[in-house]
Design a protein around this motif. Structure first.
Motif, PDB file in Angstrom:
ATOM      1  N   ALA A 135       0.862  -1.180   0.000  1.00  0.00           N
ATOM      2  CA  ALA A 135       0.000   0.000   0.000  1.00  0.00           C
ATOM      3  C   ALA A 135       0.899   1.231   0.000  1.00  0.00           C
ATOM      4  CB  ALA A 135      -0.936  -0.006   1.209  1.00  0.00           C
ATOM      5  N   ALA A 136       1.112   1.816  -1.154  1.00  0.00           N
ATOM      6  CA  ALA A 136       2.106   2.882  -1.311  1.00  0.00           C
ATOM      7  C   ALA A 136       1.775   4.142  -0.523  1.00  0.00           C
ATOM      8  CB  ALA A 136       2.261   3.226  -2.791  1.00  0.00           C
ATOM      9  N   LYS A 137       0.483   4.361  -0.206  1.00  0.00           N
ATOM     10  CA  LYS A 137       0.073   5.576   0.496  1.00  0.00           C
ATOM     11  C   LYS A 137      -0.156   5.360   1.989  1.00  0.00           C
ATOM     12  CE  LYS A 137      -2.156   7.594  -3.594  1.00  0.00           C
ATOM     13  NZ  LYS A 137      -3.405   8.156  -4.141  1.00  0.00           N
ATOM     14  N   LEU A 138       0.197   4.199   2.492  1.00  0.00           N
ATOM     15  CA  LEU A 138      -0.081   3.849   3.880  1.00  0.00           C
ATOM     16  C   LEU A 138       0.623   4.801   4.853  1.00  0.00           C
ATOM     17  CD1 LEU A 138      -1.585   1.651   5.542  1.00  0.00           C
ATOM     18  CD2 LEU A 138       0.610   0.463   5.702  1.00  0.00           C
ATOM     19  N   GLU A 139      -0.167   5.348   5.807  1.00  0.00           N
ATOM     20  CA  GLU A 139       0.356   6.273   6.798  1.00  0.00           C
ATOM     21  C   GLU A 139       0.322   5.694   8.219  1.00  0.00           C
ATOM     22  OE1 GLU A 139      -1.747   9.947   6.546  1.00  0.00           O
ATOM     23  OE2 GLU A 139      -1.240  10.279   4.442  1.00  0.00           O
ATOM     24  N   ILE A 140      -0.696   4.882   8.527  1.00  0.00           N
ATOM     25  CA  ILE A 140      -0.868   4.331   9.866  1.00  0.00           C
ATOM     26  C   ILE A 140      -1.086   2.823   9.759  1.00  0.00           C
ATOM     27  CG2 ILE A 140      -2.249   4.367  11.971  1.00  0.00           C
ATOM     28  CD1 ILE A 140      -3.095   7.221  11.240  1.00  0.00           C
ATOM     29  N   LEU A 141      -0.283   2.052  10.476  1.00  0.00           N
ATOM     30  CA  LEU A 141      -0.412   0.594  10.464  1.00  0.00           C
ATOM     31  C   LEU A 141      -0.320   0.059  11.883  1.00  0.00           C
ATOM     32  CD1 LEU A 141      -0.550  -2.174   9.063  1.00  0.00           C
ATOM     33  CD2 LEU A 141       1.945  -2.069   8.811  1.00  0.00           C
ATOM     34  N   GLU A 142      -1.344  -0.730  12.293  1.00  0.00           N
ATOM     35  CA  GLU A 142      -1.345  -1.425  13.578  1.00  0.00           C
ATOM     36  C   GLU A 142      -1.601  -2.903  13.304  1.00  0.00           C
ATOM     37  OE1 GLU A 142      -3.672   0.426  16.746  1.00  0.00           O
ATOM     38  OE2 GLU A 142      -3.959   2.148  15.431  1.00  0.00           O
ATOM     39  N   VAL A 143      -0.707  -3.748  13.792  1.00  0.00           N
ATOM     40  CA  VAL A 143      -0.798  -5.187  13.543  1.00  0.00           C
ATOM     41  C   VAL A 143      -0.700  -5.943  14.856  1.00  0.00           C
ATOM     42  CG1 VAL A 143       0.205  -7.170  12.356  1.00  0.00           C
ATOM     43  CG2 VAL A 143       0.287  -4.921  11.282  1.00  0.00           C
ATOM     44  N   GLN A 144      -1.642  -6.850  15.097  1.00  0.00           N
ATOM     45  CA  GLN A 144      -1.624  -7.713  16.278  1.00  0.00           C
ATOM     46  C   GLN A 144      -1.839  -9.156  15.839  1.00  0.00           C
ATOM     47  OE1 GLN A 144      -1.362  -8.566  19.432  1.00  0.00           O
ATOM     48  NE2 GLN A 144      -2.700 -10.333  19.335  1.00  0.00           N
ATOM     49  N   GLY A 145      -0.947 -10.064  16.296  1.00  0.00           N
ATOM     50  CA  GLY A 145      -1.150 -11.485  16.076  1.00  0.00           C
ATOM     51  C   GLY A 145      -0.409 -12.081  14.912  1.00  0.00           C
ATOM     52  N   CYS A 146       0.618 -11.399  14.391  1.00  0.00           N
ATOM     53  CA  CYS A 146       1.391 -11.930  13.253  1.00  0.00           C
ATOM     54  C   CYS A 146       2.815 -12.278  13.693  1.00  0.00           C
ATOM     55  CB  CYS A 146       1.449 -10.918  12.121  1.00  0.00           C
ATOM     56  SG  CYS A 146      -0.117 -10.710  11.237  1.00  0.00           S
ATOM     57  N   SER A 147       3.346 -13.358  13.147  1.00  0.00           N
ATOM     58  CA  SER A 147       4.725 -13.746  13.441  1.00  0.00           C
ATOM     59  C   SER A 147       5.679 -13.335  12.322  1.00  0.00           C
ATOM     60  CB  SER A 147       4.816 -15.259  13.649  1.00  0.00           C
ATOM     61  OG  SER A 147       4.468 -15.953  12.456  1.00  0.00           O
ATOM     62  N   TRP A 148       5.125 -13.046  11.163  1.00  0.00           N
ATOM     63  CA  TRP A 148       5.934 -12.664   9.989  1.00  0.00           C
ATOM     64  C   TRP A 148       5.215 -11.528   9.283  1.00  0.00           C
ATOM     65  CZ3 TRP A 148       5.331 -12.482   4.675  1.00  0.00           C
ATOM     66  CH2 TRP A 148       6.487 -12.517   3.876  1.00  0.00           C
ATOM     67  N   ILE A 149       5.905 -10.404   9.119  1.00  0.00           N
ATOM     68  CA  ILE A 149       5.272  -9.199   8.562  1.00  0.00           C
ATOM     69  C   ILE A 149       6.166  -8.630   7.475  1.00  0.00           C
ATOM     70  CG2 ILE A 149       4.393  -6.892   9.080  1.00  0.00           C
ATOM     71  CD1 ILE A 149       4.223  -7.850  12.045  1.00  0.00           C
ATOM     72  N   ARG A 150       5.562  -8.438   6.300  1.00  0.00           N
ATOM     73  CA  ARG A 150       6.321  -7.874   5.164  1.00  0.00           C
ATOM     74  C   ARG A 150       5.558  -6.676   4.613  1.00  0.00           C
ATOM     75  NH1 ARG A 150       6.562  -9.326  -0.759  1.00  0.00           N
ATOM     76  NH2 ARG A 150       8.628  -8.681  -1.474  1.00  0.00           N
ATOM     77  N   VAL A 151       6.179  -5.497   4.689  1.00  0.00           N
ATOM     78  CA  VAL A 151       5.583  -4.263   4.158  1.00  0.00           C
ATOM     79  C   VAL A 151       6.707  -3.483   3.495  1.00  0.00           C
ATOM     80  CG1 VAL A 151       4.178  -2.225   4.656  1.00  0.00           C
ATOM     81  CG2 VAL A 151       4.005  -4.234   6.140  1.00  0.00           C
ATOM     82  N   HIS A 152       6.724  -3.448   2.174  1.00  0.00           N
ATOM     83  CA  HIS A 152       7.862  -2.850   1.487  1.00  0.00           C
ATOM     84  C   HIS A 152       7.650  -1.389   1.092  1.00  0.00           C
ATOM     85  CE1 HIS A 152      10.454  -6.556   0.219  1.00  0.00           C
ATOM     86  NE2 HIS A 152      10.520  -6.262   1.510  1.00  0.00           N
ATOM     87  N   GLU A 153       6.440  -1.003   0.767  1.00  0.00           N
ATOM     88  CA  GLU A 153       6.191   0.383   0.363  1.00  0.00           C
ATOM     89  C   GLU A 153       5.836   1.191   1.606  1.00  0.00           C
ATOM     90  OE1 GLU A 153       3.467   0.723  -2.844  1.00  0.00           O
ATOM     91  OE2 GLU A 153       4.456  -0.786  -4.062  1.00  0.00           O
ATOM     92  N   THR A 154       6.839   1.842   2.192  1.00  0.00           N
ATOM     93  CA  THR A 154       6.652   2.466   3.511  1.00  0.00           C
ATOM     94  C   THR A 154       7.085   3.931   3.539  1.00  0.00           C
ATOM     95  OG1 THR A 154       8.827   1.616   4.158  1.00  0.00           O
ATOM     96  CG2 THR A 154       6.903   0.293   4.761  1.00  0.00           C
ATOM     97  N   ARG A 155       7.217   4.550   2.407  1.00  0.00           N
ATOM     98  CA  ARG A 155       7.752   5.913   2.408  1.00  0.00           C
ATOM     99  C   ARG A 155       6.810   6.928   3.056  1.00  0.00           C
ATOM    100  NH1 ARG A 155       6.428   4.637  -2.834  1.00  0.00           N
ATOM    101  NH2 ARG A 155       4.828   5.930  -3.851  1.00  0.00           N
ATOM    102  N   CYS A 156       5.504   6.597   3.166  1.00  0.00           N
ATOM    103  CA  CYS A 156       4.534   7.501   3.783  1.00  0.00           C
ATOM    104  C   CYS A 156       4.172   7.094   5.208  1.00  0.00           C
ATOM    105  CB  CYS A 156       3.254   7.566   2.939  1.00  0.00           C
ATOM    106  SG  CYS A 156       3.477   8.225   1.283  1.00  0.00           S
ATOM    107  N   LEU A 157       4.684   5.972   5.674  1.00  0.00           N
ATOM    108  CA  LEU A 157       4.271   5.422   6.966  1.00  0.00           C
ATOM    109  C   LEU A 157       4.776   6.300   8.112  1.00  0.00           C
ATOM    110  CD1 LEU A 157       2.747   2.999   8.165  1.00  0.00           C
ATOM    111  CD2 LEU A 157       4.936   1.804   8.336  1.00  0.00           C
ATOM    112  N   ARG A 158       3.818   6.833   8.909  1.00  0.00           N
ATOM    113  CA  ARG A 158       4.150   7.720  10.021  1.00  0.00           C
ATOM    114  C   ARG A 158       4.017   7.049  11.383  1.00  0.00           C
ATOM    115  NH1 ARG A 158       0.905  11.097  11.239  1.00  0.00           N
ATOM    116  NH2 ARG A 158      -0.924  10.489  10.030  1.00  0.00           N
ATOM    117  N   ILE A 159       3.020   6.170  11.515  1.00  0.00           N
ATOM    118  CA  ILE A 159       2.731   5.540  12.799  1.00  0.00           C
ATOM    119  C   ILE A 159       2.686   4.025  12.604  1.00  0.00           C
ATOM    120  CG2 ILE A 159       1.062   5.328  14.673  1.00  0.00           C
ATOM    121  CD1 ILE A 159       0.124   8.168  14.000  1.00  0.00           C
ATOM    122  N   LEU A 160       3.492   3.302  13.368  1.00  0.00           N
ATOM    123  CA  LEU A 160       3.575   1.849  13.239  1.00  0.00           C
ATOM    124  C   LEU A 160       3.504   1.205  14.609  1.00  0.00           C
ATOM    125  CD1 LEU A 160       4.142  -0.782  11.678  1.00  0.00           C
ATOM    126  CD2 LEU A 160       6.583  -0.237  11.830  1.00  0.00           C
TER     127      LEU A 160
END
Length: 333
Positions: free
Chosen positions: A130-155
């Motif tokens: 998600a190239a425009k992603l700004e906010i991401l909250e993840v619960q319950g994953c053991s493996w996480i891949r997010v490559h398009e992160t240039r807009c990500l402000r809150i993780l």
């Protein structure tokens, strides 16, 4: 009656369903409302017994839908994939308390906010594009891949049931706030997140243990000076238990350059769970005050400090004295 009612509404933009419903009924409603909907919220924990989204729903494309929230759903991977394919223009996606998902792949070019809360063993796999992603909250994953992160402000990444093994992110150049929580993270995952979040302003760390396998291990030593030199923009730092202990090892403050300063730090929250290495812990607290030239607030939380030895009482007295002598900045909870 519901079908007749919904069929009479031709331009409904927001639908929130809290009452019990069946999968068949949901498909019928959305066949009438889909073309106009912008926001859709479904409480799947109220669904009729033995029915869920375990099979791909027969949804048309909802091209105007911008916000989708599903709560308490029992989902299969393919069903979720088909749901998201029907909503290609989502800007906000919230999956809360959902179970049954093992391998989740999300590709949404307009997505800006995403909250994923997976219920179960904590071993889900997530791939997110998600190239425009700004906010991401993840619960319950053991493996996480997010490559398009240039807009990500809150993780925010947490795992209450399992272990976080692998995190694979692109450059986090815009990241302002990072929160990592859980019982156990592999150290490579923790170390990688700290390296990638070098420009972060708010860092919250509440991971109890590390270790690549079942054995629960303490954090390795983290050099106090190197840590703050590598995070020069850090304004608020919340260090729970294991992280604080890792900063308090014997060698951490041995070679402090006279020019060393923590340039941006304004607020520190420290959680102390053990009187072990009390001398080093007090030295670290004092160093935060000494080198944090702009520090305005330090909160010390004393949590479940169980010890039959007098060292616990002595340590508590030292912290109380430390607060007394720096009462304008330091507080104890």
């Amino acid at each position: 009656h519901c079908e007749a009612y919904y069929s009479s509404i031709v331009r409904l933009e927001e639908l929130v369903v809290y009452c019990p419903f069946s999968s068949a009924g949901l498909e019928s409603w959305l066949s009438f409302l889909g073309p106009s909907l912008r926001n859709l919220e479904l409480r799947m924990d109220n669904i009729v017994e033995h029915q869920s989204l375990t099979h791909s729903p027969k949804w048309d494309a909802f091209l105007k839908l911008q916000e989708l929230q599903i709560v308490g759903a029992r989902l299969e991977d393919t069903a979720l994939s088909d749901v998201l394919c029907a909503c290609p223009n989502l800007k906000s996606l919230l999956l809360l308390g959902c179970e049954g998902l093992r391998s989740v792949s999300i590709e949404l070019p307009h997505l800006k906010q995403c909250k994923l809360d997976f219920y179960g063993l904590g071993n889900s796999l997530l791939s997110l594009t998600a190239a425009k992603l700004e906010i991401l909250e993840v619960q319950g994953c053991s493996w996480i891949r997010v490559h398009e992160t240039r807009c990500l402000r809150i993780l925010s990444i947490s795992n209450n049931s399992g272990r976080v093994n692998i995190v694979d992110f692109g450059r986090l150049v815009a990241l302002e706030s990072l929160s990592i929580r859980g019982v156990q993270w592999c150290w490579d995952a923790i170390s990688k997140m700290l390296q990638m979040a070098s420009q972060v302003k708010h860092l919250y760390m509440k991971v109890e243990f590390t270790g690549d396998f079942e054995a629960l291990l303490p954090f390795p030593e983290i050099d106090f000076v190197d840590f703050f030199n590598c995070h020069p923009k850090l304004q608020k730092f919340d260090a729970h238990g294991a992280m604080f202990a890792a900063l308090c090892q014997k060698n951490s403050l041995k070679n402090v350059d006279s020019k060393f300063v923590i340039p941006s730090l304004e607020e520190v929250v420290v959680t102390v769970r053990s009187p072990l290495n009390a001398e080093q812990k007090m030295s670290t607290l004092e160093s935060l005050l000494k080198y944090g030239k702009h520090l305005k607030k330090m909160r010390i939380k004393i949590l479940q400090m169980k010890s039959s030895h007098s060292s616990a009482d002595d340590f508590f007295e030292e912290i109380c004295w430390f607060r007394h002598t720096n009462r304008k900045i330091v507080s104890i909870e």
